[in-house]
Design a protein around this motif. Structure first.
Motif, mmCIF file in Angstrom:
data_model
loop_
_atom_site.group_PDB
_atom_site.id
_atom_site.type_symbol
_atom_site.label_atom_id
_atom_site.label_comp_id
_atom_site.label_asym_id
_atom_site.label_seq_id
_atom_site.Cartn_x
_atom_site.Cartn_y
_atom_site.Cartn_z
ATOM 1 N N SER A 31 47.087 36.758 140.315
ATOM 2 C CA SER A 31 46.617 36.901 138.934
ATOM 3 C C SER A 31 47.145 38.148 138.257
ATOM 4 C CB SER A 31 45.080 36.900 138.895
ATOM 5 O OG SER A 31 44.578 37.994 139.659
ATOM 6 N N SER A 32 47.636 39.110 138.989
ATOM 7 C CA SER A 32 48.158 40.344 138.382
ATOM 8 C C SER A 32 49.111 41.021 139.353
ATOM 9 C CB SER A 32 47.012 41.296 138.009
ATOM 10 O OG SER A 32 46.338 41.750 139.173
ATOM 11 N N TYR A 65 57.682 39.634 129.372
ATOM 12 C CA TYR A 65 58.089 38.268 129.700
ATOM 13 C C TYR A 65 59.060 38.364 130.865
ATOM 14 C CZ TYR A 65 60.112 33.607 129.321
ATOM 15 O OH TYR A 65 60.531 32.326 129.591
ATOM 16 N N GLY A 124 53.223 43.777 126.360
ATOM 17 C CA GLY A 124 53.274 43.015 127.585
ATOM 18 C C GLY A 124 54.728 42.681 127.934
ATOM 19 N N ARG A 165 48.537 41.863 133.993
ATOM 20 C CA ARG A 165 47.849 40.649 134.425
ATOM 21 C C ARG A 165 48.698 39.446 134.046
ATOM 22 N NH1 ARG A 165 43.194 43.425 132.271
ATOM 23 N NH2 ARG A 165 43.519 42.291 130.318
ATOM 24 N N VAL A 166 48.732 38.453 134.924
ATOM 25 C CA VAL A 166 49.486 37.231 134.671
ATOM 26 C C VAL A 166 48.664 36.338 133.753
ATOM 27 C CG1 VAL A 166 50.584 35.210 135.664
ATOM 28 C CG2 VAL A 166 50.614 37.393 136.918
ATOM 29 N N VAL A 167 49.155 36.117 132.551
ATOM 30 C CA VAL A 167 48.412 35.303 131.587
ATOM 31 C C VAL A 167 49.023 33.920 131.446
ATOM 32 C CG1 VAL A 167 47.541 37.308 130.324
ATOM 33 C CG2 VAL A 167 49.742 36.285 129.671
ATOM 34 N N GLU A 168 50.211 33.773 131.938
ATOM 35 C CA GLU A 168 50.864 32.457 131.815
ATOM 36 C C GLU A 168 52.067 32.414 132.743
ATOM 37 O OE1 GLU A 168 53.285 29.959 128.421
ATOM 38 O OE2 GLU A 168 51.602 31.207 127.733
ATOM 39 N N LEU A 182 53.150 38.706 131.351
ATOM 40 C CA LEU A 182 52.218 39.749 131.777
ATOM 41 C C LEU A 182 51.734 40.505 130.555
ATOM 42 C CD1 LEU A 182 54.294 41.260 134.745
ATOM 43 C CD2 LEU A 182 52.688 39.354 134.822
ATOM 44 N N ASP A 183 50.399 40.794 130.534
ATOM 45 C CA ASP A 183 49.918 41.613 129.426
ATOM 46 C C ASP A 183 50.204 43.069 129.721
ATOM 47 O OD1 ASP A 183 48.091 42.433 131.282
ATOM 48 O OD2 ASP A 183 46.390 41.346 130.420
ATOM 49 N N LYS A 229 50.949 38.576 120.031
ATOM 50 C CA LYS A 229 49.777 38.388 120.889
ATOM 51 C C LYS A 229 49.874 39.194 122.177
ATOM 52 C CE LYS A 229 47.291 34.684 123.296
ATOM 53 N NZ LYS A 229 47.241 33.231 123.541
ATOM 54 N N TYR A 230 51.079 39.299 122.735
ATOM 55 C CA TYR A 230 51.266 40.007 124.015
ATOM 56 C C TYR A 230 51.968 41.345 123.832
ATOM 57 C CZ TYR A 230 50.277 35.295 125.676
ATOM 58 O OH TYR A 230 49.693 34.074 125.892
#
Length: 529
Positions: A162-163, A127, A125, A152-155, A147-148, A121-122
């Motif tokens: 946010s990024s 971790y 990106g 961007r911070v997705v989790e 981060l994708d 999914k990422y």
């Protein structure tokens, strides 16, 4: 230790080897120190600048020789995130106070761990987690963020935004990229100054890359011929010095050898020689002494040979002179008829004497030849000796002599030449018969002990003077000093001795109670099962 005395070859070797090893080690360590130094100045990190920690805490930042750290710079912030010092103006624009939290703290248990997603999914990106190293060496996570591929911070709860910008992502990765795309390593050092104020020291240094390391190695390899050349020079010099030392050590021995070759022998001073060569010196001196003795014996043998020739000439001259004179008188018909028979008998006697002398001399010289060999036979020496004495009984009796013998009945084996060995005994017997008076007693005995058979021949006649006894086995020595007496050539004892020696035995004058002349012969004993 005795090995390390002043004059010692081992000491010399050890000293030269030690010096050589130290020099080689010095060259090696010197090269390694230069190598380490060049690496150190080529790749600078926080450790290098923290050598000036006292100046940092006392805030004497100008004392830090930042110009010696290639392409490095630093900036210092206070509690209010204001810049209180920077090594250059550009770094004020590159490092912002708001981003200090993103910079890894030097030599602390906290740092960022970044892993890129390869799929899922990422994909592409990242971790990101902040970890803390605890006492047992394991890592403990204190927060994370996903981060994708656009950062961007997705989790996660690690960042309060946010990024992240590429600049911020580089900071958490420990990197800083300048406007010229040069990569640097960035880290911070937090401390309290002497006034108790909190400070943040940020240091930027060029990133250590494998390519840079390879380039530096290539540069260093260009200097490899220098230590190699130094080692070759050291080897050459050490070899020359060692060779010179050794030659100097054995020079007294060389001088002694040259002196002996010139006939002017010199004594070797051992104090000037290495102790390990003492054995060589002793051996050399023993050899020279043996050569000197051999030379003396050679001169003695030459003198003896000359004497033999003179004596032989003397012994032949008398009968030949008589033969010559009598023959001429007969040829000139000046001898009365009634004396011609007497002259002819004298000629025959003298001719026989001359022939006997020549036969004896031929036998003597033949046995002296180094290639002369015996024809040995194994016999029971006891039985053979009894037979020999029996064969001589009549001859001894006719001279009015008596015989006494002591020969066991048991079997005792020996190897003798059946033609030559009896001649040695005949010569002993003939001497007794010639020089002793009627009634003389002759004694024979044979006995064994260990690996020797001992034969005793003795008589109780007139004996042998001490002067003659010392030379009894020399050629042309007789018990009668008047050699013209006709009582012998003086070769009998020499021939007897040579025969015994050819049998591997010995013959010598000995003593025995009741007898004046005693000869002892010893032969090798043969053992059988």
């Amino acid at each position: 230790m005795s090995f390390f005395k002043k004059k010692s070859f081992i000491r010399t070797s050890v000293v030269h080897f030690t010096v050589f090893s130290v020099l080689i080690l010095a060259v090696f360590l010197g090269f390694m120190l230069i190598y380490a130094y060049m690496l150190d100045i080529a790749f600078t990190d926080m450790d290098d600048v923290l050598k000036y920690k006292d100046d940092i805490i006392s805030e004497h930042f100008s004392n830090i020789p930042i110009e010696s750290f290639k392409k490095c710079s630093f900036i210092v912030f206070n509690d209010d995130n204001d810049v209180i010092y920077s090594s250059n103006e550009s770094i004020k624009e590159d490092i912002r106070a708001v981003d200090l939290e993103l910079i890894e703290r030097y030599n602390s248990g906290y740092n960022y761990s970044i892993t890129q997603y390869e799929s899922g999914k990422y994909k592409n990106g990242f971790y990101v987690q902040k970890v803390k190293k605890i006492k047992d060496g394991t890592l403990q996570s204190t927060g994370y963020a996903i981060l994708d591929n656009n950062l961007r911070v997705v989790e996660g709860n690690l960042f309060n935004k946010s990024s992240l910008s590429p600049y911020e992502f580089n900071l958490i990765s420990g990197k800083f990229i300048d406007s010229e795309k040069n990569e640097f390593t960035v880290s911070k050092y937090e401390y309290v100054n002497k006034k108790g104020k909190r400070r943040v020291f940020v240091f930027i240094n060029p990133t250590f890359k494998e390519e840079d390391y390879s380039n530096l190695e290539d540069k260093l390899l260009r200097f490899i011929p220098i230590p190699i050349l130094l080692i070759i020079i050291i080897i050459f010099i050490q070899t020359m010095l060692f060779d010179r030392k050794i030659k100097k050590s054995i020079q007294p021995l060389n001088k002694a050898m040259l002196s002996y070759s010139k006939g002017e022998p010199q004594k070797i001073d051992k104090d000037e020689m290495p102790r390990e060569f003492f054995y060589v010196v002793d051996t050399f001196e023993d050899l020279m002494n043996e050569l000197e003795i051999s030379e003396q014996e050679k001169e003695k043998a030459n003198a003896e040979r000359q004497r033999v020739i003179v004596d032989l000439s003397h012994d032949l001259k008398t009968p030949l002179t008589v033969i010559q004179g009598y023959a001429k008188a007969l040829a000139d018909h000046v001898v009365p008829e009634e004396k011609q028979e007497q002259y002819l008998q004298t000629l025959a006697v003298k001719a026989n004497a001359s022939a006997s002398l020549m036969d004896t001399l031929f036998a003597y010289t033949r046995m002296e030849h180094p290639e002369y060999h015996l024809n040995l036979s194994e016999v029971d020496l006891h039985e053979w000796f009894r037979d020999y004495i029996y064969s001589k009984n009549e001859e001894i009796s006719l001279k009015g002599f008596r015989v006494e013998k002591d020969i066991p009945d048991d079997i005792e084996l020996a190897k003798i030449d059946l033609n030559l060995f009896p001649r040695a005994l005949d010569n002993l017997l003939n001497n007794s018969l010639k020089y002793n008076v009627v009634g003389t007693k002759i004694y024979y005995s044979v006995n064994e002990k260990n690996d020797k058979i001992t034969i005793i021949y003795a008589d109780d006649g007139v004996g042998i003077s001490e002067e003659v006894g010392e030379r009894i086995f020399d050629a042309f020595v007789t018990t009668n000093e008047a050699r013209t007496s006709g009582k012998g050539t003086g070769l009998g004892m020499s021939i007897a001795k040579r025969i015994i020696e050819l049998h591997g035995g010995t013959i010598e004058l000995d003593s025995l109670e009741g007898y004046k002349t005693v000869f002892k012969i010893q032969l090798k004993r043969i053992f059988t099962e």
